[in-house]
Design a protein around this motif. Structure first.
Motif, mmCIF file in Angstrom:
data_model
loop_
_atom_site.group_PDB
_atom_site.id
_atom_site.type_symbol
_atom_site.label_atom_id
_atom_site.label_comp_id
_atom_site.label_asym_id
_atom_site.label_seq_id
_atom_site.Cartn_x
_atom_site.Cartn_y
_atom_site.Cartn_z
ATOM 1 N N THR A 77 0.869 -1.188 0.000
ATOM 2 C CA THR A 77 0.000 0.000 0.000
ATOM 3 C C THR A 77 0.899 1.229 0.000
ATOM 4 O OG1 THR A 77 -0.113 0.284 2.405
ATOM 5 C CG2 THR A 77 -1.677 -1.281 1.400
ATOM 6 N N ARG A 84 1.614 -6.997 -6.338
ATOM 7 C CA ARG A 84 0.265 -6.451 -6.158
ATOM 8 C C ARG A 84 0.303 -5.227 -5.250
ATOM 9 N NH1 ARG A 84 -3.740 -9.959 -3.737
ATOM 10 N NH2 ARG A 84 -2.113 -10.384 -2.207
ATOM 11 N N GLU A 124 -2.497 -2.253 -3.342
ATOM 12 C CA GLU A 124 -3.858 -1.827 -3.026
ATOM 13 C C GLU A 124 -3.843 -0.332 -2.742
ATOM 14 O OE1 GLU A 124 -5.359 -4.098 0.190
ATOM 15 O OE2 GLU A 124 -5.529 -5.976 -0.972
ATOM 16 N N ARG A 134 -6.765 -1.924 -8.489
ATOM 17 C CA ARG A 134 -6.007 -1.820 -7.243
ATOM 18 C C ARG A 134 -6.909 -1.659 -6.015
ATOM 19 N NH1 ARG A 134 -2.574 -0.492 -11.123
ATOM 20 N NH2 ARG A 134 -0.319 -0.491 -10.753
ATOM 21 N N ARG A 135 -8.183 -1.542 -6.211
ATOM 22 C CA ARG A 135 -9.092 -1.388 -5.073
ATOM 23 C C ARG A 135 -9.430 -2.765 -4.490
ATOM 24 N NH1 ARG A 135 -11.690 3.714 -4.892
ATOM 25 N NH2 ARG A 135 -9.971 5.185 -5.183
ATOM 26 N N PRO A 136 -9.373 -2.921 -3.158
ATOM 27 C CA PRO A 136 -9.629 -4.221 -2.539
ATOM 28 C C PRO A 136 -11.106 -4.497 -2.242
ATOM 29 C CG PRO A 136 -8.853 -2.695 -0.879
ATOM 30 C CD PRO A 136 -8.874 -1.934 -2.175
#
Length: 628
Positions: free
Chosen positions: A447, A516, A518, A605-607
């Motif tokens: 993040t 990855r 977020e 990228r949004r969880p």
């Protein structure tokens, strides 16, 4: 005058002697013999002179045919003819008919000698080509080693030394240089300066020539998500009874019988093995851990074996999907891995390229730009003198040829583009190759609050050290013949642009394989704070507030698009981003921050659940379009 007999081949010396004798005969005919015939033949002098000129034409042409370049004998012969032409102009009156005919005959020799000039031009081309080949070969052996005083390498100095020698030589030969000759020589210089730029932007690796493409040093990731998405869709299709057996109400499928349940269970087991083999095959050639693949397959099979109940199909499908995600970077085990280990391997062809040698090439190009300006000025001065000589000989240049006009435009364009390419290449090499572990893999991972940009821009950090090495190389010359400060600021601006690109890639760019990230709406403030730190880092203000780095205007231009993304997209919740995506007024792509391409990149990228469902549907549609 003695004229060789018919069939005899005169030598060059005989021809030069003949022309000299004719010049003396013209003067004697006008001053001594012609006055005695004045009462009988008023035009005796002009007739005799015209006959002299006709007499030597065939002899001179036969000799000139043996000339293959502008040798010393060719120049001597031309000077003799030029002297003969001056005598004719001097002793015959302007209104004399024979005077014009005689001068036309002598003027016709200009075209004969044009072939000699063209041959000389070809000789210069061969000299330039041989010299350039030797220079580039030596540079590759020494890895573009700079000379202590000038700061440039030997190839640039040697190349322009031969150019500075050749241009005056054409005017010193004594032949009349035409407008076309001057531009032809300038075009040959243009050609080899462009060739030099092309060679300077290449690199030799194990016998292969590699182009220094700035995009080549940026990591290229294999996108394994597409394969995952297709398999997830297949799971959903097989585990969802819609379409398999429709009841009276399509929205409520009929419950299968016991035999149907067994049949569904068999299909599920069959698909588990197929999906496992497919995923394993899809990961061949990637950096996936084989133990994780095996673990994922075992987990998926175990989930299916535990229950064949129709009521648990959705749960089993979710477990199956999580098992597949394990293979493609969706597990705690992968999250715990240093993201730098998930980067693709570097291009081995470019690994041994030193930043210092690349800086020398930039200095060479900057020095060459000044030399090209000097060549243009020299050529204009020589052409101006040629015009003065023509006027003195009563043969002035045409008005449209008095000024040579623009010179070496192709060289200037090639040198400028070469500089820009090298600046971008060095900046990309620093950020995306030398320091890629931090700026590509670890920045904002997982993040934006994890590893922030501010930490990478700290004093005495890795970027600081890399920039210091570039600074030392650019300012290493004791007597630089280029502007090192101007080069440094341009290079610093290019590095700033590369860092901005890295930040944008990490926040809202394309997938980075198994790395990855977020990004949630609350991260907008964090990224904006880092952009402020970035601006201060490259502007380099002192305690009094004076800027010593890249100009504020340049930095603002580089960060403008990123700031628009931060202000317009990052703070918005996922439902709002989805609404914007389906808004008919939203463009598909473009320079604006708000477009569908950027919206999809951010939603990936949004969880949250809304974003995940949107991305899944988006991928399904995209796969369908590809298949059709």
């Amino acid at each position: 005058a003695v004229v060789p007999g018919e069939g005899d081949q005169p030598s060059v010396d005989e021809c030069v002697s003949l022309v000299g004798q004719l010049a003396e005969e013209v003067e004697a005919e006008v001053n001594l013999y012609a006055p005695g015939f004045q009462g009988v033949l008023p035009d005796a002098a002009s007739v005799a002179v015209l006959e002299y000129c006709r007499c030597c034409r065939e002899t001179v042409e036969a000799v000139v045919d043996n000339f293959h370049t502008l040798s010393a004998p060719a120049v001597l012969l031309w000077r003799g003819l030029d002297s003969l032409q001056d005598r004719v102009k001097q002793w015959l009156p302007p209104d004399c008919k024979q005077r014009g005919e005689a001068l036309d005959i002598l003027k016709g020799f200009d075209a004969i000698f044009d072939r000699c000039v063209e041959a000389w031009m070809d000789d210069q081309t061969n000299r330039f080509a041989e010299m350039l080949g030797l220079c580039i070969a030596r540079e590759r052996e020494t890895d573009w080693e700079a000379m202590a005083a000038s700061g440039v390498s030997a190839s640039a100095v040697d190349m322009f030394q031969i150019f500075h020698d050749s241009i005056p030589q054409l005017f010193r030969l004594g032949l009349p240089v035409t407008f076309a000759d001057a531009h032809s020589l300038a075009q040959k210089v243009d050609l080899f300066v462009m060739k030099y730029c092309n060679d300077l932007l290449t690199h030799q690796h194990q016998g292969d020539t590699v182009r220094l493409d700035p995009a080549a040093v940026i990591p290229k990731f294999k996108d394994a998500r597409d394969q995952l998405d297709r398999m997830s869709d297949k799971i959903e299709e097989m585990f969802n009874m819609k379409g398999i057996r429709a009841g009276p109400d399509p929205a409520r499928p009929a419950k299968p019988t016991g035999k149907e349940e067994d049949k569904i269970g068999s299909k599920m087991l069959q698909f588990a093995a197929t999906a496992y083999r497919g995923c394993e095959g899809a990961l061949m050639g990637t950096d996936a851990d084989p133990s994780m693949v095996a673990k994922a397959g075992a987990k998926a099979s175990e989930s299916l074996l535990q229950s064949k109940s129709f009521d648990n199909i959705d749960k089993i499908g979710n477990k199956m999907e999580k098992g597949l995600e394990l293979m493609f970077g969706g597990s705690k085990e992968i999250d715990d891995i240093d993201a730098a280990k998930l980067l693709p391997p570097k291009d081995k062809r470019l690994e041994n390229l030193r930043l210092q040698s690349l800086c020398v090439r930039i200095k060479n190009l900057a020095w060459c730009r000044k030399q090209v300006d000097g060549l243009a000025e020299d050529l204009r001065i020589l052409w101006s003198r040629e015009g003065e000589r023509r006027c003195a000989a009563s043969d002035p240049l045409p008005v449209e040829e008095e000024d040579l006009g623009p010179l070496f435009e192709s060289s200037q364009v090639a040198l400028e583009q070469g500089e820009a390419t090298l600046m971008t290449y060095i900046a990309n090499k620093v950020v995306f190759c030398e320091l890629r572990d931090d700026f590509v893999a670890r920045l904002y991972q997982p993040t934006p609050r994890s590893l922030r940009l501010a930490a990478l821009l700290a004093q005495d950090g890795e970027l600081d050290k890399a920039l210091m090495g570039l600074y030392v190389e650019l300012f290493s010359a004791s007597q630089p013949i280029y502007d090192p400060q101007a080069l440094w600021l341009r290079l610093l601006e290019a590095v700033c642009g590369a860092v901005v690109r890295a930040v944008e890639w990490c926040v809202i760019g394309d997938h980075m394989g198994r790395i990855r990230r977020e990004v949630v709406p609350g991260d907008a403030g964090v990224v904006m704070e880092d952009v402020t730190v970035l601006k201060n880092y490259f502007i380099q203000r002192d305690e009094q507030g004076n800027a010593h780095g890249v100009s504020e205007v340049a930095v603002a231009g580089l960060t403008a698009h990123l700031e628009l993304l931060i202000h317009e997209l990052l703070p918005e919740p996922s439902p709002r981003l989805i609404d914007l995506y389906y808004d008919r007024n939203t463009p598909d792509d473009g320079k604006e921050a708000l477009n569908r391409r950027n919206l999809v990149r951010l939603l990936v990228r949004r969880p949250d659940r809304e974003a995940r469902e949107f991305v899944k549907e988006y991928q399904r549609k995209r796969d369908k379009e590809r298949r059709t």
